[in-house]
Design a protein around this motif. Structure first.
Motif, PDB file in Angstrom:
ATOM      1  N   SER A  20     -80.216  42.708  29.228  1.00  0.00           N
ATOM      2  CA  SER A  20     -79.307  41.820  29.951  1.00  0.00           C
ATOM      3  C   SER A  20     -78.310  41.141  29.026  1.00  0.00           C
ATOM      4  N   GLY A  21     -78.338  41.502  27.751  1.00  0.00           N
ATOM      5  CA  GLY A  21     -77.401  40.902  26.817  1.00  0.00           C
ATOM      6  C   GLY A  21     -75.987  41.390  27.070  1.00  0.00           C
ATOM      7  N   GLU A  22     -75.036  40.615  26.621  1.00  0.00           N
ATOM      8  CA  GLU A  22     -73.630  40.937  26.811  1.00  0.00           C
ATOM      9  C   GLU A  22     -73.073  41.821  25.707  1.00  0.00           C
ATOM     10  N   GLY A  23     -73.853  42.095  24.688  1.00  0.00           N
ATOM     11  CA  GLY A  23     -73.359  42.921  23.587  1.00  0.00           C
ATOM     12  C   GLY A  23     -72.440  42.168  22.647  1.00  0.00           C
ATOM     13  N   VAL A  24     -72.691  40.884  22.430  1.00  0.00           N
ATOM     14  CA  VAL A  24     -71.823  40.078  21.572  1.00  0.00           C
ATOM     15  C   VAL A  24     -72.572  39.492  20.383  1.00  0.00           C
ATOM     16  N   LEU A  25     -71.799  39.210  19.345  1.00  0.00           N
ATOM     17  CA  LEU A  25     -72.275  38.463  18.191  1.00  0.00           C
ATOM     18  C   LEU A  25     -71.418  37.212  18.088  1.00  0.00           C
ATOM     19  N   LYS A  26     -71.989  36.172  17.508  1.00  0.00           N
ATOM     20  CA  LYS A  26     -71.229  34.937  17.294  1.00  0.00           C
ATOM     21  C   LYS A  26     -71.412  34.488  15.855  1.00  0.00           C
ATOM     22  N   GLY A  41     -67.940  44.206  21.694  1.00  0.00           N
ATOM     23  CA  GLY A  41     -67.655  45.635  21.609  1.00  0.00           C
ATOM     24  C   GLY A  41     -68.817  46.527  21.992  1.00  0.00           C
ATOM     25  N   HIS A  42     -70.038  46.023  21.863  1.00  0.00           N
ATOM     26  CA  HIS A  42     -71.190  46.806  22.293  1.00  0.00           C
ATOM     27  C   HIS A  42     -71.292  46.773  23.813  1.00  0.00           C
ATOM     28  N   SER A  43     -71.829  47.833  24.389  1.00  0.00           N
ATOM     29  CA  SER A  43     -71.975  47.899  25.846  1.00  0.00           C
ATOM     30  C   SER A  43     -73.333  47.404  26.334  1.00  0.00           C
ATOM     31  N   ARG A  44     -74.251  47.160  25.409  1.00  0.00           N
ATOM     32  CA  ARG A  44     -75.567  46.599  25.746  1.00  0.00           C
ATOM     33  C   ARG A  44     -75.935  45.550  24.711  1.00  0.00           C
ATOM     34  N   ALA A  45     -77.086  44.937  24.894  1.00  0.00           N
ATOM     35  CA  ALA A  45     -77.532  43.842  24.028  1.00  0.00           C
ATOM     36  C   ALA A  45     -77.528  44.231  22.554  1.00  0.00           C
ATOM     37  N   VAL A  46     -77.272  43.240  21.722  1.00  0.00           N
ATOM     38  CA  VAL A  46     -77.318  43.409  20.270  1.00  0.00           C
ATOM     39  C   VAL A  46     -78.626  42.795  19.780  1.00  0.00           C
ATOM     40  N   SER A  62     -77.557  47.838  18.250  1.00  0.00           N
ATOM     41  CA  SER A  62     -77.511  47.565  19.687  1.00  0.00           C
ATOM     42  C   SER A  62     -78.342  48.526  20.521  1.00  0.00           C
ATOM     43  N   GLY A  63     -78.614  48.063  21.746  1.00  0.00           N
ATOM     44  CA  GLY A  63     -79.262  48.882  22.755  1.00  0.00           C
ATOM     45  C   GLY A  63     -78.362  49.971  23.305  1.00  0.00           C
ATOM     46  N   ASP A  64     -77.111  50.013  22.882  1.00  0.00           N
ATOM     47  CA  ASP A  64     -76.227  51.117  23.284  1.00  0.00           C
ATOM     48  C   ASP A  64     -76.337  52.306  22.325  1.00  0.00           C
TER      49      ASP A  64
END
Length: 112
Positions: A20-26, A41-46, A62-64
């Motif tokens: 359910s992650g947005e595929g983002v890093l901060k 940029g990722h399409s699934r959770a990181v 990532s999960g992608d």
């Protein structure tokens, strides 16, 4: 996952919420708690992140099924590493910054 930059003043975190992650890093400022950058940029959770020894780039797992290398100053993805057939869970960088090692649910380690 979370990683500390070599200067100790910044950290990078990933969403890492299974499926359910947005595929983002901060990227965060440690002293102020302020978000300095969001890397998308990722399409699934990181799930995993590591910082290169020079502090200029980070790599995410990532999960992608991919890893992405990011330029921290611009927030842009500079490379996508493909080769795993399932979620990539962990990533590490060699001390000299020349190699990336990843681990995946496909039961492999890859050296890039």
């Amino acid at each position: 996952g979370v990683a500390v930059f070599p200067d100790g003043r910044r950290v990078v975190s990933c969403d890492g919420v299974w499926n359910s992650g947005e595929g983002v890093l901060k990227v965060w400022d440690v002293a102020t708690g302020k978000c300095l950058a969001t890397l998308r940029g990722h399409s699934r959770a990181v799930y995993g992140v590591a910082v290169f020894p020079d502090g200029r780039r980070v790599v995410s797992a990532s999960g992608d099924n991919t890893l992405k290398v990011w330029d921290v100053a611009t927030g842009k993805c500079v490379a996508t590493l493909e080769g795993h057939s399932k979620d990539v869970n962990c990533v590490a960088i060699s001390p000299d910054g020349r190699r990336i090692v990843s681990a995946s649910d496909d039961n492999t380690l890859k050296v890039w």
